[in-house]
Design a protein around this motif. Structure first.
Motif, short mmCIF file in Angstrom:
data_model
loop_
_atom_site.label_atom_id
_atom_site.label_comp_id
_atom_site.label_asym_id
_atom_site.label_seq_id
_atom_site.Cartn_x
_atom_site.Cartn_y
_atom_site.Cartn_z
N MET A 1 0.84 -1.19 0.00
CA MET A 1 0.00 0.00 0.00
C MET A 1 0.88 1.25 0.00
N SER A 2 0.40 2.31 -0.63
CA SER A 2 1.17 3.55 -0.72
C SER A 2 1.29 4.22 0.64
N LEU A 3 2.39 4.90 0.84
CA LEU A 3 2.62 5.58 2.10
C LEU A 3 1.84 6.89 2.16
N VAL A 4 1.53 7.31 3.37
CA VAL A 4 0.87 8.59 3.56
C VAL A 4 1.79 9.70 3.05
N TYR A 5 1.22 10.69 2.41
CA TYR A 5 1.92 11.86 1.88
C TYR A 5 2.86 11.55 0.71
N ILE A 6 2.85 10.33 0.19
CA ILE A 6 3.77 10.00 -0.90
C ILE A 6 3.50 10.85 -2.14
N GLU A 7 2.26 11.33 -2.27
CA GLU A 7 1.92 12.17 -3.42
C GLU A 7 2.63 13.52 -3.38
N LYS A 8 3.21 13.87 -2.24
CA LYS A 8 3.94 15.14 -2.12
C LYS A 8 5.36 15.04 -2.72
N ILE A 9 5.80 13.83 -3.00
CA ILE A 9 7.12 13.62 -3.59
C ILE A 9 7.01 13.76 -5.10
N PRO A 10 7.97 14.42 -5.76
CA PRO A 10 7.92 14.54 -7.23
C PRO A 10 7.74 13.17 -7.88
N SER A 11 6.93 13.11 -8.91
CA SER A 11 6.57 11.84 -9.53
C SER A 11 7.78 11.04 -10.00
N ASN A 12 8.81 11.72 -10.49
CA ASN A 12 9.99 11.00 -10.99
C ASN A 12 10.84 10.38 -9.88
N LEU A 13 10.61 10.79 -8.64
CA LEU A 13 11.36 10.26 -7.51
C LEU A 13 10.51 9.39 -6.59
N ARG A 14 9.22 9.34 -6.85
CA ARG A 14 8.26 8.77 -5.91
C ARG A 14 8.52 7.30 -5.60
N GLU B 1 8.38 17.83 10.13
CA GLU B 1 9.62 18.58 10.22
C GLU B 1 9.87 19.50 9.04
N SER B 2 9.52 19.06 7.83
CA SER B 2 9.95 19.81 6.65
C SER B 2 8.92 19.88 5.52
N ARG B 3 7.73 19.32 5.76
CA ARG B 3 6.75 19.17 4.67
C ARG B 3 7.35 18.38 3.50
N LEU B 4 8.26 17.45 3.86
CA LEU B 4 8.92 16.57 2.89
C LEU B 4 9.68 17.36 1.82
N ASN B 5 10.22 18.49 2.25
CA ASN B 5 10.99 19.35 1.36
C ASN B 5 12.46 19.27 1.74
N PRO B 6 13.32 18.67 0.90
CA PRO B 6 14.74 18.54 1.26
C PRO B 6 15.47 19.87 1.34
N GLN B 7 14.86 20.92 0.82
CA GLN B 7 15.46 22.26 0.89
C GLN B 7 14.86 23.11 2.02
N LEU C 1 15.00 17.17 5.19
CA LEU C 1 13.83 16.34 5.48
C LEU C 1 13.54 16.20 6.97
N ILE C 2 14.58 15.99 7.77
CA ILE C 2 14.36 15.89 9.22
C ILE C 2 15.03 17.04 9.97
N GLN C 3 15.29 18.12 9.23
CA GLN C 3 15.86 19.33 9.81
C GLN C 3 17.18 19.05 10.55
N LYS D 1 21.54 20.85 -1.29
CA LYS D 1 21.65 20.62 -2.73
C LYS D 1 21.13 19.23 -3.16
N MET D 2 20.81 18.38 -2.20
CA MET D 2 20.37 17.02 -2.51
C MET D 2 18.86 16.98 -2.76
N ASN D 3 18.44 15.99 -3.55
CA ASN D 3 17.00 15.79 -3.73
C ASN D 3 16.47 14.87 -2.63
N HIS D 4 15.20 14.57 -2.71
CA HIS D 4 14.53 13.76 -1.68
C HIS D 4 15.22 12.42 -1.45
N VAL D 5 15.51 11.71 -2.52
CA VAL D 5 16.10 10.38 -2.40
C VAL D 5 17.53 10.45 -1.91
#
Length: 225
Positions: A1-14, A43-49, A60-62, A80-84
């Protein structure tokens, strides 16, 4: 099953992000990968920046600058890193805190490992930080305005990070898929003993039993997809 908030991650990295989060939780003994998703969202709204304007916290976890340095990097590099790309550092951070404090039994304890490790396992009325401190000024969590932030108030903050309609009991239970799996195993076991008795009496019906078992596993596979 998909994780909660996974739709917030860019589709190419999801897909890579979801698989990595699940792998981290499995490796570290964290029962429900949704817990880590909710912690990162809080912590970050799933934003690595994401950056805290009142301090050095980044990602991501500040990660604090001191924490990043301890992990062999810097907040500038993390930015400078992306989510993954940030997830290995999330994993290493959690691995170290779990070694020090223990495996979190729920999402709240996982959040304390990230937010304020010394709060891990403490009672709800434990005071974490007081008015005038850097932690107090950086985290507006004093909901009753009494000049201190307690464990209970941090838990309330995490509750506020849940999406509308999300079952709060998932914060203290294993993953939905694992619960479903256990239920299916119980059903299968009970059905086996009931069916065995019946088909001993009706030997000519073993072919029908094969069909039932085949259909059961087809439905099981659909549940876990």
């Amino acid at each position: 099953m998909s994780l909660v908030y996974i739709e917030k991650i860019p589709s190419n990295l999801r897909t890579a992000f979801e698989n990595t989060v699940k792998a981290i939780c499995s490796d570290l003994g964290i029962k429900n990968p949704d817990w880590l998703m909710i912690v990162m969202w809080a912590e970050s709204r799933l934003n690595p920046q994401a950056r805290n304007p009142k301090g050095t916290a980044t990602g991501l976890i500040q990660f604090l600058e001191s924490t990043a340095k301890d992990l062999g990097t810097s907040t500038a590099a993390l930015y400078k890193m992306n989510h993954v790309q940030q997830l290995p550092y999330v994993r290493e951070y959690l691995k170290r805190r779990i070694k020090e404090r223990g495996v979190p039994k729920d999402a709240y304890q996982l959040y304390f490992l990230v937010h304020f490790p010394i709060a891990f396992g403490k009672s709800d009325n434990t005071v974490l930080y007081s008015k005038g401190s850097t932690a107090y000024n950086s985290n507006p969590l004093d909901y009753n305005s009494d000049g201190v932030v307690t464990v209970a108030e941090v838990k309330l903050f995490l509750n506020k990070a849940l999406p509308v309609g999300y079952d709060k009991t998932n914060l203290t239970t294993g993953s939905i898929s694992s619960q479903t799996g256990r239920a299916l195993l119980w059903i299968l076991g009970i059905s086996f003993f009931v069916a065995t008795g019946y088909f001993i009496v009706r030997p000519d019906s073993w072919q029908a039993l094969k069909g039932l078992i085949k259909d059961f596993f087809k439905q099981t596979i659909k549940v876990f997809k």
